[in-house]
Design a protein around this motif. Structure first.
Motif, PDB file in Angstrom:
ATOM      1  N   ASP A  54      -8.811 181.522 113.437  1.00 42.43           N
ATOM      2  CA  ASP A  54      -8.340 181.202 111.974  1.00 42.43           C
ATOM      3  C   ASP A  54      -6.854 181.216 111.716  1.00 42.43           C
ATOM      4  OD1 ASP A  54     -10.920 180.506 111.077  1.00 42.43           O
ATOM      5  OD2 ASP A  54     -11.033 182.605 109.725  1.00 42.43           O
ATOM      6  N   ASP A  55      -6.135 182.298 112.311  1.00 39.32           N
ATOM      7  CA  ASP A  55      -4.794 182.538 111.771  1.00 39.32           C
ATOM      8  C   ASP A  55      -4.005 181.709 112.926  1.00 39.32           C
ATOM      9  OD1 ASP A  55      -5.426 183.655 109.582  1.00 39.32           O
ATOM     10  OD2 ASP A  55      -5.298 185.712 110.609  1.00 39.32           O
ATOM     11  N   LYS A  61      -7.216 177.440 110.133  1.00 39.65           N
ATOM     12  CA  LYS A  61      -8.378 177.517 108.994  1.00 39.65           C
ATOM     13  C   LYS A  61      -7.843 176.514 107.929  1.00 39.65           C
ATOM     14  CE  LYS A  61      -6.253 181.129 106.712  1.00 39.65           C
ATOM     15  NZ  LYS A  61      -6.536 182.721 106.129  1.00 39.65           N
TER      16      LYS A  61
END
Length: 212
Positions: free
Chosen positions: A158-159, A206
């Motif tokens: 996600d990051d 994300k």
């Protein structure tokens, strides 16, 4: 020469000869396994996995990646995963800008990079039935992301931050960075891609789902 030195040592110290020693491995120095410093490839007979152990793309990576892809294709592998090595290349920061220095004096090295590296990246899309790029580290930028985005699918934690910082160098995004993302994304996402290319701002994975 190395084998001769070790043989002499074993004669002087017979006990050492009982330890692990594989002189036959030295006979394979001209083989591809000995030439792969930054790119590793393996497969289980069905899916191939290529891992990159360098943070920046360069001619060494390009040559090794082509050898790895050739080896997988020769083994009949049609499904591919390409990723960082989860250790050394947790930050894939783009292309090695030192490779660009010769282009300041001559156009030929620039054309070689433009054509050669793009041709390699396109293989992820053209040479395999299914290819998946996995971005597992903190960031994947510039040339390294341009390589990854040629896979049929890109998966990321996600990051992870992805994008094209080239405009801040300033150079033009290479490896088809200026047009390949537009080919892959729906037209309604083109303004976002244009903004990313012209500002050099990276985005979190994300927030890039569906358009990067």
């Amino acid at each position: 020469k190395a084998k001769e030195v070790v043989a002499a040592y074993h004669r002087q110290n017979p006990g050492a000869a009982k330890s692990a020693w594989h002189p036959e491995a030295l006979a394979k120095m001209d083989g591809p396994e000995w030439q792969q410093l930054y790119v590793n490839a393996e497969h289980d007979g069905n899916v191939g996995v290529v891992t990159l152990s360098r943070e920046s793309y360069c001619w060494d990576v390009d040559r090794e990646l082509n050898r790895a892809l050739d080896w997988l294709k020769a083994a009949g592998i049609r499904k591919l995963i390409v990723t960082g090595d989860f250790h050394l290349s947790t930050q894939m920061v783009g292309a090695d800008t030192s490779e660009f220095f010769p282009t300041l004096a001559s156009v030929e090295p620039g054309l070689a990079i433009t054509n050669g590296w793009s041709r390699t990246a396109r293989r992820l899309y053209d040479d395999f039935e299914t290819s998946v790029a996995f971005v597992n580290g903190k960031r994947c930028l510039g040339g390294m992301y341009e390589l990854m985005m040629h896979a049929h699918f890109v998966v990321a934690v996600d990051d992870a931050r992805i994008g094209w910082p080239e405009v801040n160098l300033p150079v033009v995004p290479g490896m088809e960075g200026c047009h390949w993302p537009f080919r892959r994304a729906a037209k309604e996402h083109w303004p976002r891609i244009t903004h990313a290319l012209l500002t050099g701002q990276a985005v979190k994975a994300k927030d890039a789902v569906g358009w990067l």
